[in-house]
Design an enzyme around this catalytic site. Structure first.
Site, PDB file in Angstrom:
ATOM      1  N   PHE A 157     117.468  71.788 -28.770  1.00 17.78           N
ATOM      2  CA  PHE A 157     116.694  71.339 -29.923  1.00 17.78           C
ATOM      3  C   PHE A 157     117.552  70.825 -31.063  1.00 17.78           C
ATOM      4  CE2 PHE A 157     117.723  75.633 -31.389  1.00 17.78           C
ATOM      5  CZ  PHE A 157     117.946  75.441 -32.749  1.00 17.78           C
ATOM      6  N   LYS A 181     115.144  66.310 -19.442  1.00 19.22           N
ATOM      7  CA  LYS A 181     114.209  67.359 -19.856  1.00 19.22           C
ATOM      8  C   LYS A 181     114.637  67.809 -21.249  1.00 19.22           C
ATOM      9  CE  LYS A 181     113.404  71.219 -20.494  1.00 19.22           C
ATOM     10  NZ  LYS A 181     112.906  71.878 -21.788  1.00 19.22           N
ATOM     11  N   GLU A 184     111.542  71.706 -25.646  1.00 20.26           N
ATOM     12  CA  GLU A 184     110.113  71.740 -25.933  1.00 20.26           C
ATOM     13  C   GLU A 184     109.841  71.945 -27.426  1.00 20.26           C
ATOM     14  OE1 GLU A 184     111.310  75.888 -24.380  1.00 20.26           O
ATOM     15  OE2 GLU A 184     111.880  73.776 -24.135  1.00 20.26           O
ATOM     16  N   ARG A 185     110.865  72.289 -28.194  1.00 15.73           N
ATOM     17  CA  ARG A 185     110.665  72.511 -29.623  1.00 15.73           C
ATOM     18  C   ARG A 185     110.566  71.202 -30.400  1.00 15.73           C
ATOM     19  NH1 ARG A 185     115.051  77.362 -30.875  1.00 15.73           N
ATOM     20  NH2 ARG A 185     114.065  78.983 -29.601  1.00 15.73           N
ATOM     21  N   SER A 234     122.447  77.910 -25.248  1.00 18.23           N
ATOM     22  CA  SER A 234     123.080  79.206 -25.484  1.00 18.23           C
ATOM     23  C   SER A 234     123.865  79.667 -24.263  1.00 18.23           C
ATOM     24  CB  SER A 234     122.019  80.253 -25.836  1.00 18.23           C
ATOM     25  OG  SER A 234     121.210  80.528 -24.706  1.00 18.23           O
ATOM     26  N   CYS A 289     126.738  73.710 -32.320  1.00 18.29           N
ATOM     27  CA  CYS A 289     127.797  74.420 -31.608  1.00 18.29           C
ATOM     28  C   CYS A 289     129.180  74.082 -32.128  1.00 18.29           C
ATOM     29  CB  CYS A 289     127.708  74.149 -30.106  1.00 18.29           C
ATOM     30  SG  CYS A 289     127.983  72.427 -29.651  1.00 18.29           S
ATOM     31  N   GLU A 388     126.942  84.521 -31.897  1.00 21.43           N
ATOM     32  CA  GLU A 388     126.461  83.222 -32.362  1.00 21.43           C
ATOM     33  C   GLU A 388     125.140  83.414 -33.100  1.00 21.43           C
ATOM     34  OE1 GLU A 388     126.092  78.734 -30.660  1.00 21.43           O
ATOM     35  OE2 GLU A 388     125.177  80.295 -29.440  1.00 21.43           O
TER      36      GLU A 388
END
Length: 490
Positions: A157, A181, A184-185, A234, A289, A388
């Site tokens: 996202f 893909k 979805e957020r 993640s 990141c 994180e």
């Protein structure tokens, strides 16, 4: 499908075989503007049959695309690059609405993505593999690169415009088909991207878009028609992606989480180092990141540096990313905001000194806003220094000397990036040869490689052999064959 604001306020669609259609799964979720809390769209997740259709369409398209001359394969990429340039502002505004980052950050993100399209247009040179006449008596040998089939990328996202372009242009330029893909957020930016893909004129089935959640991801990881998988997210999910895709015989590159460090040596320009530290830690609201959420500062300059950092961070304008004066926007969801605030409480409970408490400072009434938070005198073993957080939280760690600072950096289980501020070449050389991270910067707050270099990542920040961007992508999306030729009567 038309471009622009028409993407808002309508259900998210898949792009399969050159056509837009609604996903047929039973699950889904609302797309919410994180700055206002307003629902702006809805995404339904793809079913197994949707994925099967996309893979089949990709396999069929691949058979002809792989035989298409490379010079012809890059022509749609040239057109895509031009379209991205033309629609950058409009696309950036949409990105801000669904993600929350500032307009300036959104434009910078898209510029970085466009750089990858530019680099991929050079595939005719990058794909060459080598030739050696007379490798043996009367024998010539040639190494050639060949595409492999249908690849997929599962993207996060936090950079919905840039990260898909780490993969998409290289996959198709080398002769493969590709399925994206997105998260979805915030999938609307990908919708816009594929509007441009459609206009650029790629053959049907070569570039496809499927939407969904974890079940969609697992279907792609296990699908026998997928040759390889790219992932950014993640560390726990990256491990799952790496293990599952590899167990199903696929190539895989999985970029995981990070806990990057800035080292501030006693010779550093403190004003510059403080400005760059704040920019690195709080850009994108800390949701990236390559953020450096830990600053390891040599003891003799620690107090001066802490004062400068707290002053700069406290003055940042936190508001809707579309506001002209916005310097930091909201977090992606209210749930993520709560998670970040839990880490802040953990830091307090563990005994760190709370220098700036972003929870108590003024923010807009609506939205998932959290101002910059800074802890001082953080022990390297504390959760706020080890885990994180992915939010606007900066931990200041006091080091006895430069060697101690480097040791603290290498104590992290992550190895994505690190930066050093110094005025000494000897410090820079020691940093370069000692620090265990894949992206290193000296006197720069964010060690972000250009598109023609690979995006590094070590330790628990990366799983795989070949990284995103640059020459690594050519190796990932092709396999080598050796052609051995002899003509006895020559």
């Amino acid at each position: 499908m038309t471009l622009g604001t028409s993407i808002e306020n309508r259900d998210v669609q898949n792009y399969i075989g050159g056509s837009w259609n609604s996903p047929s799964g039973s699950d889904g979720q609302e797309i919410v503007n994180p700055a206002t809390g307003d629902a702006i769209s809805h995404v339904t997740f793809s079913s197994q049959s949707d994925i099967d259709d996309a893979v089949q369409q990709g396999q069929q398209a691949f058979e002809e695309w792989r035989e298409t001359p490379v010079e012809e394969r890059i022509q749609p990429l040239f057109r895509l690059k031009q379209l991205l340039d033309e629609h950058q502002d409009e696309m950036a505004r949409l990105l801000v609405k669904e993600h929350g980052k500032t307009f300036k950050e959104a434009k910078g993100e898209l510029r970085r993505g466009i750089e990858n399209v530019e680099v991929a247009c050079g595939i005719p040179s990058m794909m060459q593999a080598g030739h050696l006449p007379n490798a043996a008596p009367d024998i010539d040998e040639t190494a050639v690169r060949k595409p492999l089939g249908v690849f997929t990328a599962i993207t996060p996202f936090n950079f919905p415009g840039m990260i898909p372009l780490w993969f998409l242009p290289y996959a198709v330029a080398t002769g493969n088909a590709f399925i994206l893909k997105p998260s979805e957020r915030d999938p609307l930016t990908a919708q816009y991207l594929f509007d441009l893909v459609e206009e650029a004129g790629f053959p049907d089935g070569i570039l496809q878009l499927v939407n969904g959640g974890p079940d969609t991801v697992n279907t792609l990881l296990e699908h026998e028609g997928i040759a390889g998988v790219s992932f950014v997210g993640s560390t726990p999910v990256a491990k799952h992606v790496y293990e599952t895709a590899a167990a199903n015989g696929k190539r895989v590159q999985a970029q995981g989480g990070a806990k990057n460090h800035i080292v501030v040596a006693e010779s550093a320009d403190l004003d510059f180092a403080a400005e760059q530290t704040v920019s690195s830690a709080f850009a994108n609201s800390g949701q990236r990141c390559l953020a450096n959420p830990v600053a390891v500062v040599v003891d003799e300059i620690y107090d001066k540096f802490a004062d400068r950092v707290t002053d700069i961070a406290s003055d940042l304008t936190v508001t809707n990313g579309l506001d002209d004066d916005a310097e930091m926007g909201p977090l992606i969801t209210s749930e993520h905001q709560s998670r970040v605030e839990q880490y802040i409480q953990e830091g307090i409970d563990d005994g760190a000194t709370l220098l700036v408490d972003g929870r108590t400072l003024e923010t807009p009434e609506a939205g998932n806003f959290l101002r910059p938070t800074i802890f001082g005198d953080v022990d390297p073993s504390m959760s706020i220094a080890q885990e994180e957080i992915f939010g606007p939280v900066l931990a200041l760690v006091r080091a006895e000397d430069f060697a101690d600072a480097l040791s603290i950096v290498n104590g992290s289980r992550f190895g994505n990036a690190a930066s050093l501020f110094t005025d000494r070449g000897s410090d820079a050389r020691q940093f370069r040869h000692t620090v265990e991270a894949g992206n290193l910067g000296v006197n720069t707050g964010t060690a972000a490689p250009m598109a023609f270099f690979h995006f590094g990542g070590w330790k628990d920040s990366f799983f795989g052999d070949l990284h995103a961007q640059g020459e690594d992508m050519i190796h990932f999306y092709t396999d080598k064959a050796v052609y051995i030729e002899r003509w006895p009567d020559a």
